[in-house]
Write a protein that holds these residues in place. Structure first.
Motif: not given
Length: 508
Positions: A228-230, A243-253, A304-305, A472-476
């Motif tokens: 919903t955020r994306l 915090s947009i991760r995984g497949e949603l991050a790929e969609e954002l790109v 994956a995430i 160590e988290l990458a905040f996406i």
């Protein structure tokens, strides 16, 4: 009394120069925030040992000294400070003419009041070591310590909210509950309204000492569901999303006009085995704790995430912190995990009970729980909103295992104090040898000797297998086409868009 001046004070002359007149703030920036905001984060006195409160505090509030772009200990409400040669007295000189949002002028009494009412993370550690807070003048504050304490500045200005200042008269007038309903600070943005579960609205404070903010209004819109955020970002309903991760991050790109903003932050995430001190618990056996570490494919979860952006350090201490020690890695070896469980008396695994987590990281914990189950460690995931998770954690109401993380500023000692040694706010048990070494390092003024002690503590943490470190988290995060400067990444290690007075919209 002679004083030793901190190197940071060399910046005072530059910072004291009045900024050039700036244009009036314009426009609105809207964030899609990944958690449900809580009023406890509006009051610096209740700061938890995590970075989340600073999402709000960098907007509404200001500190004597704080991390800023290019300087982890930048003079802010204090324009300079000095330490006595014996390390037991700290004198702060406040910036003249600073105003709170209600028009009150900042004085040393506000600083003293803010320190004395502080009850958040590390409050006991700080208060127990301070003998007195004195106010020799309206712009002078003196902290007298009971003994020299090498980490006073780290705890006071970075690892807690004790150095973030609130207006004494206003808080006394409205009370603690009233203050959380209508907070007044000295930061770049004024509180306008808060609708729980919906949004926080803030407006530019044109009297902010550092600079006039560029953007008139900031809105933090609560959108806890990731897709919903994306979607809101794609429809231009929000300008920045956390915090947009995984497949949603790929969609954002792949989406024209949107930009991915990954940042590795000082926020290791790990799983705490809270019952390891209970002889009746399977977690009491080191072999079981080691098996859990061999069971998890961290590289696969990372890819994956967080698209491989997170950093695998196998530590609960940020790799950028002073006194960090790099532990050996844990291989992904489910066969060895099952062998260790059998040696410990659990050839068929065991029921590990509830696994408590912050709902915003449910996908990470689901993956971890799945890997644990594959070797026979069976858990039941129990999700809570972030504020509830951490307050319950600190109240020592959890058992079994729990998601744990922290993005708070500090060094290895501050992180160990919060999560490892006796008396820490999130500590359910400790080991006497580690506790003893920690007391020794806290009084050690020789940096090399202190580093050796802190390295030994971290080595013991690894040898005892106290934790299941993940990464160590990458905040996406992501931003839309209206944003010129999101603020993301301007302060190294900081997760959110700060400093907010530096965020900008593109010219129309």
């Amino acid at each position: 009394m002679p004083r030793v001046r901190f190197a940071a004070c060399a910046l005072v002359a530059l910072l004291a120069v009045a900024p050039a007149a700036a244009a009036a703030p314009e426009g609105q920036l809207t964030w899609g925030v990944h958690i449900s905001l809580a009023p406890t984060w509006f009051d610096p006195a209740e700061t938890q040992g995590i970075i989340t409160p600073f999402m709000v505090m960098y907007a509404i509030h200001d500190a004597l000294v704080k991390a800023m772009p290019g300087n982890p200990t930048a003079p802010s409400l204090a324009e300079s400070w000095q330490m006595s040669p014996d390390g037991r007295v700290y004198d702060f000189t406040l910036r003249k003419g600073v105003k709170f949002h209600n028009g009150d002028t900042l004085t040393s009494e506000d600083v003293k009041f803010s320190f004395e009412r502080y009850r958040g993370a590390s409050a006991k550690a700080i208060h127990d070591r301070v003998a007195a807070v004195e106010t020799p003048g309206p712009l002078q504050v003196r902290f007298r310590l009971k003994n020299s304490w090498p980490d006073f500045m780290t705890f006071y200005t970075a690892a807690s909210g004790a150095g973030w200042i609130v207006p004494k008269k206003y808080v006394e007038k409205v009370g603690d509950d009233g203050y959380k309903k209508a907070p007044v600070g000295a930061g770049p943005y004024k509180f306008v309204s808060f609708n729980p579960g919906v949004e926080l609205v803030m407006e530019a404070f044109e009297g902010y000492w550092r600079k006039t903010p560029s953007v008139k209004r900031l809105v933090f819109k609560v959108i806890t569901e990731e897709s919903t955020r994306l979607a809101a970002l794609k429809r231009a309903e929000v300008d920045i999303v956390y915090s947009i991760r995984g497949e949603l991050a790929e969609e954002l790109v792949r989406t024209p006009g949107l930009a991915l903003k990954p940042t590795v932050i000082q926020a290791p995430q790990w799983v705490s085995m809270l019952d390891q001190w209970d002889p009746k618990s399977p977690w009491h056996d080191r072999r079981v704790r080691l098996a859990a570490n061999f069971a998890i494919d961290r590289k696969a979860i990372n890819q994956a995430i967080t698209l491989g952006h997170s950093k695998l350090t196998y530590s609960i201490i940020p790799s950028t912190f002073d006194y960090y020690w790099q532990p050996p890695s844990y291989a992904f070896d489910p066969g060895q995990a099952k062998k260790l469980l059998a040696e410990a008396g659990y050839p068929n695994g065991f029921d590990a009970g509830d696994y408590y987590l912050d709902i915003s990281y449910a996908n990470v914990q689901e993956a971890i729980a799945s890997y644990l189950q594959q070797v026979g460690i069976r858990t039941k995931l129990v999700s809570r909103e972030r504020a509830s998770h951490w307050s319950t954690y600190a109240d020592k109401k959890y058992k079994n295992v729990a998601y744990t993380a922290s993005g708070a500023f500090g060094n290895a000692a501050t992180r160990i104090e919060s999560f490892v040694v006796v008396g820490g706010p999130y500590v359910y048990g400790s080991y006497p040898d580690i506790d003893s070494l920690f007391k020794d390092q806290a009084a050690e003024l020789d940096r090399k000797k202190r580093e050796a002690l802190l390295h030994k503590i971290q080595q013991l943490m690894h040898e005892k297998v106290m934790h299941i470190p993940i990464w160590e988290l990458a905040f996406i995060n992501g931003q839309g086409p209206r944003v010129q400067e999101s603020g993301l990444g301007l302060i190294p290690g900081h997760a959110y868009s700060a400093p907010y007075e530096d965020v900008k919209l593109k010219a129309k």
